[in-house]
Write an enzyme that holds these catalytic residues in place. Structure first.
Site, short mmCIF file in Angstrom:
data_model
loop_
_atom_site.label_atom_id
_atom_site.label_comp_id
_atom_site.label_asym_id
_atom_site.label_seq_id
_atom_site.Cartn_x
_atom_site.Cartn_y
_atom_site.Cartn_z
N THR A 116 -10.72 -2.39 -6.07
CA THR A 116 -11.94 -2.43 -6.16
C THR A 116 -12.83 -1.38 -7.09
OG1 THR A 116 -14.08 -1.43 -4.71
CG2 THR A 116 -11.83 -0.62 -4.43
N TYR A 140 -12.59 4.34 1.55
CA TYR A 140 -12.32 2.89 1.08
C TYR A 140 -11.95 3.16 -0.34
CZ TYR A 140 -12.97 -1.84 -0.70
OH TYR A 140 -12.92 -2.92 -1.58
#
Length: 330
Positions: A116, A140
């Site tokens: 990501t 995250y």
């Protein structure tokens, strides 16, 4: 090749499974169906299991030799990661370690990792390249950064070759209406806006209007899920052809603000849905766009859907399709 796809019943994973099968690969999906759907894997083999169950995972590898693994299984909601970091380090980082350990034991040759752009945090430049500092601002992003490092270290210590794909903001749906984003509590902007336009939500909330951007709202690089899926197949082809391990951004290299996205959804849907304005969410950087030169050069990747209105059009069609609303896990 015979490949194992973890999280292959989810939004991005299921699109990649379809692309892999269309390319002639033998696909086995490993998914606990916590957010994925059984119907989304089509007629690919599905093993319903959790990556935390390393014994089950090991038995799957022992029962069939996999040439490669594509790893999608993860939690992905940034605000949730801030509120419950242990959940993210457990599922995203520890379970990746479980998977890599089994891959090492089995002598797996190729690994494509779903990473990501959140690993960059708040970059110093408007367009971020792969060699930018990794400074995630939420658990995250940190959980994915740790997984990238484990993969890099294993690659250096073994014959495993890998591609880590750093996604920017994925949106859209299969243009033929076979697949789309079906997680009911999704937080992705285009998905949520299309739900508001189709009456599935009463309104949409814009989180933060005081960012240092042109209109005060967050700016993101939106990539169509079909182009992203194609990049995974090209990554696997690259590794099979003897290509070196890579870290590659997956984006188009241009950004759109939250308000620009909402304008597109309203215009294409013809619905002037209600918009509320709220405070910033924890863990959201002001702007994040990709320098995508490397993926185009290394993989010969040429996106077909680089158009915000087209992404919105396909996402909206999925929400308007009863299949997009009524699918269940079974």
């Amino acid at each position: 090749m015979k490949v194992l796809v973890t999280g292959g019943a989810g939004y991005i994973g299921s699109h990649v499974v379809r692309h892999l099968r269309e390319a002639g690969h033998d696909v086995v999906v490993y998914d606990n169906l916590s957010t994925g759907h059984r119907w989304a894997v089509g007629d690919a083999e599905l093993i319903e299991a959790d990556l935390a169950d390393q014994a089950r995972l090991r038995s799957v590898f022992q029962s069939g030799a996999f040439d490669g693994v594509l790893h999608f299984a993860a939690h992905i909601v940034v605000p949730e990661s801030v509120a419950d970091p242990i959940k993210y380090y457990s599922n995203n980082t520890r379970n990746t370690l479980n998977l890599l350990q089994v891959c090492a034991e089995a002598g797996t040759r190729f690994f494509v990792f779903s990473s990501t752009a959140a690993v960059y945090g708040i970059p110093d430049t408007a367009s971020v390249a792969e060699d930018a500092p990794l400074q995630p601002i939420n658990p995250y992003g940190a959980s994915k950064m740790m997984s990238e490092r484990m993969l890099m270290d294993l690659g250096a210590a073994s014959d495993l070759h890998y591609v880590s794909l750093r996604y920017f903001n994925v949106a859209g749906a299969d243009p033929q209406g076979r697949l789309g984003q079906s997680f009911p509590d999704a937080t992705h902007l285009i998905k949520v806006a299309c739900q508001a336009a189709t009456g599935q939500r009463d309104a949409i909330t814009v989180f933060g209007t005081d960012y240092d951007t042109a209109d005060g709202t967050c700016v993101r690089d939106y990539i169509h899920v079909e182009d992203l899926a194609a990049a995974h197949v090209r990554a696997l082809d690259h590794l099979q052809a003897g290509g070196e391990s890579q870290v590659l951004n997956c984006g188009y290299g241009r950004g759109y603000s939250v308000l620009e996205v909402l304008e597109s959804v309203k215009r294409i849907s013809g619905i002037d849905f209600t918009v509320h304005y709220g405070d910033r969410r924890p863990g959201d950087p002001p702007a994040l766009t990709a320098n995508a030169d490397r993926i185009r050069r290394v993989l010969g990747w040429h996106p077909e859907y680089d158009n915000l209105d087209l992404i919105v059009q396909h996402a909206l069609a999925w929400e308007q399709n009863p299949r997009g609303r009524t699918k269940t896990n079974h």
